[in-house]
Design a protein around this motif. Structure first.
Motif, PDB file in Angstrom:
ATOM      1  N   GLN A   1      36.298 -13.960 -17.039  1.00 37.01           N
ATOM      2  CA  GLN A   1      36.835 -15.104 -17.766  1.00 37.01           C
ATOM      3  C   GLN A   1      35.911 -16.306 -17.602  1.00 37.01           C
ATOM      4  O   GLN A   1      35.444 -16.592 -16.497  1.00 37.01           O
ATOM      5  CB  GLN A   1      38.229 -15.449 -17.245  1.00 37.01           C
TER       6      GLN A   1
ATOM      7  N   PRO B   1      39.958 -20.516 -10.284  1.00 37.19           N
ATOM      8  CA  PRO B   1      40.704 -19.356 -10.788  1.00 37.19           C
ATOM      9  C   PRO B   1      42.063 -19.213 -10.105  1.00 37.19           C
ATOM     10  O   PRO B   1      42.226 -19.574  -8.931  1.00 37.19           O
ATOM     11  CB  PRO B   1      39.796 -18.166 -10.430  1.00 37.19           C
TER      12      PRO B   1
ATOM     13  N   SER C   1      43.271 -16.563  -9.118  1.00 39.70           N
ATOM     14  CA  SER C   1      43.133 -15.576  -8.046  1.00 39.70           C
ATOM     15  C   SER C   1      42.394 -16.116  -6.828  1.00 39.70           C
ATOM     16  O   SER C   1      42.277 -15.422  -5.815  1.00 39.70           O
ATOM     17  CB  SER C   1      42.400 -14.338  -8.566  1.00 39.70           C
TER      18      SER C   1
ATOM     19  N   TRP D   1      32.706 -16.102 -11.310  1.00 45.31           N
ATOM     20  CA  TRP D   1      33.844 -15.314 -10.814  1.00 45.31           C
ATOM     21  C   TRP D   1      33.720 -13.895 -11.365  1.00 45.31           C
ATOM     22  O   TRP D   1      32.940 -13.639 -12.290  1.00 45.31           O
ATOM     23  CB  TRP D   1      35.167 -15.959 -11.220  1.00 45.31           C
ATOM     24  N   ASP D   2      34.478 -12.986 -10.797  1.00 48.79           N
ATOM     25  CA  ASP D   2      34.294 -11.574 -11.127  1.00 48.79           C
ATOM     26  C   ASP D   2      35.342 -11.023 -12.082  1.00 48.79           C
ATOM     27  O   ASP D   2      35.506  -9.806 -12.204  1.00 48.79           O
ATOM     28  CB  ASP D   2      34.283 -10.737  -9.841  1.00 48.79           C
ATOM     29  N   ASP D   3      36.062 -11.906 -12.804  1.00 48.18           N
ATOM     30  CA  ASP D   3      37.118 -11.418 -13.693  1.00 48.18           C
ATOM     31  C   ASP D   3      36.729 -11.473 -15.164  1.00 48.18           C
ATOM     32  O   ASP D   3      37.554 -11.187 -16.039  1.00 48.18           O
ATOM     33  CB  ASP D   3      38.413 -12.194 -13.469  1.00 48.18           C
TER      34      ASP D   3
END
Length: 772
Positions: free
Chosen positions: A705, A736, A738, A701-703
């Protein structure tokens, strides 16, 4: 401990395996005689509605109107086991939290209201009046009612749901996260815009007339077993059954009806699917677009496949759709669907040859980023040949919880229409809040940020059902108070706020005695049939209250002095609640009289009458591009150095939603375990691993985390390359917050980009998994 093994299952769905499972379920709960007697009242005119799925009942008169998983649900509720104060005296909450989800619910029925005591880290008994006073004190101390969150499970009755939404709106908020937000929210969003209703248009009788039934992203053998009876009958009379599913699911292949003496005696079975397409996870929109492109090409060649009279009178937007389909390259449809051009054309030919077609779908469609667009493409397919508002045809979203559709009908919705609020204000003499509330994901964010301070759940298992487990648990633990109305212990009760209550309620199978006598409640199934449900068993404890009584007493304690609603009088006789429902909803005219008829009544569905309550006044065709920038696309572009898989979460055959009945998944050949990941054999080989090796799953994922779930066994299975499947709630930590469906907010639990890494030796793991 039961032996752990992977053993290929070669039998049909149903059959003797189902009967053995029924017997084992009753014996396990120590209720073989009582359980059998209880089952004979399931889905009967004078009995109770099964607390399992929302599939409709055929005739409310058969001696056997239940299925294997319905038996598990009934047996779990009617169990002889009890989880009373002595259980909580023996175990701290920390000790309970270390147990599995299966162990927690397996302790039996809760018997007393309990309050968390921080000093001892234990739940201790509390009187009902004191419990209501505690909740009321917290709610009334909030500076803004919008700091409270009110969750609803789809098992709540119409009467409980109606009182609940009324109380919460009189209190002052529309914060109604519910299980619809996590499953079929895209179905409602997509169909309301396209057809003017958020529900399916078909009935069971339509399955008797359909020439073809298309099934997308659904596993009825496990999730809605009674549906197999309708599919079996349709197949036997010659209807085409076309299934699109990434996994080979036994319930979509063969079924042996346990009520068919000949089939059982001969060990026979009936084929279900006449066509089975194993598309890629998330490839449904491309597949449907390919089918329609084929139809357009046949039309352009001079054939007359479309229902032009219907289209002219009832629809809008066909020209734009056809122009889009003509320019869509076949190569892209093949790549994104994972099916060949020949397969897509063959599926289109089946549809073209059928005069009447039903399209069914489940969460394999709804839990994707582009779920709403996919559902509208399914709607486009139906509209091309006039298959909406025609006998034997129409859209059929197959819901999960037994009354999830009824709860939404009753007003459990964070974005209520103005007309509903107007009518509530008129009937009950207050000004309802107009600001939209929080859905499930928004509620988690709000609690995590300290904006949501009190969490109240009318049923369900919020901590286990929701995505991004670490973040959800942090959010719940930050609350000043968490409250759960429930029948059994579950994960949500050990992931709690600074103060916490467990409020035990009656189950669907139990006698509900109020001031004027025994009461029945009503539910609405997947096909808009509303009928009565009356329990037959004595309550598991004299200290239990019904859900309507809990809501009414809480409302009286919280807003009684400033409310004109006679809360306690309403629950003396549930007919009074139904009178109020009738006053608010026009479709419930003569509610008490109509529901007294065996089988109940069907709510009006305007789309099935070809009345379109849309902005255009027509049924709308929608144009949608094939998704080529999904999280999985982006993750593969980001991680070119490794293989990125698309993971879909799924249920085992021994569970219903988050309730784990056992450790087996019979039809998929998994026994005594749940930490498995299904993967194509060639993918195992390409990873340099072997069947049975242990891996950890990590989300891409791109956050920034890290999300992981550790120690899953690789199981070679019939699934397209590049795709994985594993059970939830064990894999919810990988989803996620999101990651949600566009225009619906549903967690995209069926399409999570992950990588696999070899597990460290078992002694290197600090706990069971990433949820510790």
């Amino acid at each position: 401990m039961k032996e752990q093994k992977i053993e290929r299952y070669t039998g049909p769905a149903g059959g003797w395996g189902a009967l053995r499972s029924v017997t084992q379920a009753l014996l396990r709960q120590d209720i073989p005689v009582k359980g059998a007697r209880t089952l004979l009242s399931a889905n009967q005119p004078d009995g109770f509605d099964c607390p399992g799925c929302a599939w409709p009942d055929r005739n409310h008169a058969s001696s056997f109107e239940f299925c294997e998983n319905g038996v598990k649900a009934v047996a779990a509720e009617a169990t002889a086991r009890r989880a009373g104060p002595e259980l909580f005296a023996r175990h701290t909450v920390e000790e309970l939290a270390a147990q599995s989800d299966f162990w927690l619910e397996d302790q039996g029925r809760l018997t007393h209201p309990m309050v968390y005591d921080a000093a001892s880290d234990r739940y201790v008994p509390i009187a009902w009046d004191a419990a209501f006073a505690l909740v009321a004190r917290h709610l009334n101390a909030l500076p803004d009612p919008n700091q409270a969150v009110f969750y609803t499970s789809g098992r709540a009755s119409n009467e409980a749901a109606f009182l609940y939404q009324l109380f919460v709106r009189e209190y002052g908020t529309n914060n109604f996260p519910d299980c619809s937000n996590m499953c079929h929210e895209p179905s409602g969003s997509g169909m309301r815009a396209q057809f003017g209703v958020g529900k399916g248009t078909v009935t069971l009788q339509d399955f008797e007339l359909a020439d073809a039934v298309f099934i997308f992203g659904q596993n009825p053998g496990t999730n809605h077993p009674r549906m197999l009876g309708e599919l079996r009958a349709a197949h036997k009379r010659g209807a085409r059954i076309v299934s699109f599913n990434p996994l080979r699911e036994r319930g979509l292949e063969r079924f042996a009806d346990p009520q068919d003496k000949r089939e059982m005696a001969t060990l026979g079975s009936t084929d279900i699917s006449t066509h089975y397409y194993q598309l890629r996870v998330g490839g449904d929109l491309a597949a449907v677009k390919g089918m329609m492109k084929h139809l357009v090409e046949r039309e352009d060649a001079g054939e007359r496949l479309f229902d032009r009279a219907f289209i002219a009178e009832h629809t809008r937007g066909l020209d734009a759709l056809m122009a889009d389909l003509r320019t869509e390259p076949w190569a892209g449809l093949v790549e994104e669907s994972g099916l060949t051009e020949a397969q897509l054309r063959a599926a289109g030919d089946v549809y073209a040859a059928a005069e009447r077609t039903i399209v069914c779908w489940g969460m394999g469609i709804t839990q994707h980023r582009d779920a709403v667009a996919t559902i509208q493409m399914l709607g486009n397919l139906l509209l091309l040949r006039g298959n909406v508002g025609r006998p034997g045809a129409g859209p059929c979203p197959v819901r999960g919880h037994s009354n999830v559709q009824g709860d939404r009908t009753m007003g459990i919705w964070e974005k209520p229409p103005a007309a509903l609020l107007d009518r509530l204000g008129e009937v009950f003499g207050f000004e309802p809040p107009r600001t939209p509330g929080w859905d499930t994901v928004e509620s988690i964010r709000a609690m995590r940020e300290g904006k949501g301070r009190v969490f109240f759940a009318l049923g369900g298992n919020f901590a286990a059902a929701t995505p991004d487990t670490h973040e959800t648990w942090k959010a719940l633990r930050q609350c000043d108070l968490t409250v759960h109305v429930t029948t059994k212990l579950n994960r949500s009760h050990v992931v709690h706020g600074r103060e916490a209550l467990i409020l035990p309620c009656l189950g669907r199978t139990e006698i509900d005695m109020q001031a004027t006598g025994v009461q029945g409640v009503t539910v609405e199934d997947s096909m808009s049939m509303v009928h009565l449900s009356s329990g037959i068993n004595p309550p598991a404890s004299p200290h239990l209250l019904s859900e309507p009584a809990i809501v009414a007493r809480l409302a009286a304690a919280t807003i009684g002095e400033r409310s004109r609603t006679p809360w306690l009088q309403l629950v003396e006789d549930y007919g009074r609640i139904r009178d109020k429902i009738e006053a608010v909803f026009d479709d419930f005219k003569d509610f008490n009289a109509r529901v007294a008829v065996p089988g109940g009544f069907r709510l009006r569905n305007t789309a099935s009458e070809r009345v379109w309550n849309t902005l255009s006044g027509k049924a709308d065709f929608f144009v949608h591009a094939v998704p080529r920038d999904t999280p999985s696309h982006r993750a593969r572009a980001l991680r070119r150095d490794t293989v990125v898989f698309t993971l879909m979460t799924t249920r085992s055959h021994d569970q219903y939603n988050t309730t784990i009945y056992g450790q087996d998944d019979r039809y998929r050949g998994v026994f005594g375990q749940r930490r498995v990941v299904f993967i194509h054999a060639a993918d195992i080989q390409a990873l340099g691993m072997k069947d049975g090796d242990w891996v950890d799953l990590q989300t891409v994922w791109d956050d920034g985390q890290q999300r992981r779930a550790d120690r899953f066994k690789l199981v070679a299975y019939g699934i397209p390359r590049g795709n994985l499947a594993a059970y939830y709630p064990e894999t919810n930590a990988l989803v996620p917050l999101s990651a949600v469906a566009l225009h619906a907010g549903t967690p995209t639990s069926k399409s999570i980009p992950v990588v696999l890494v070899p597990s460290a030796p078992i002694d290197a793991h600090s706990g069971n998994d990433a949820l510790d």
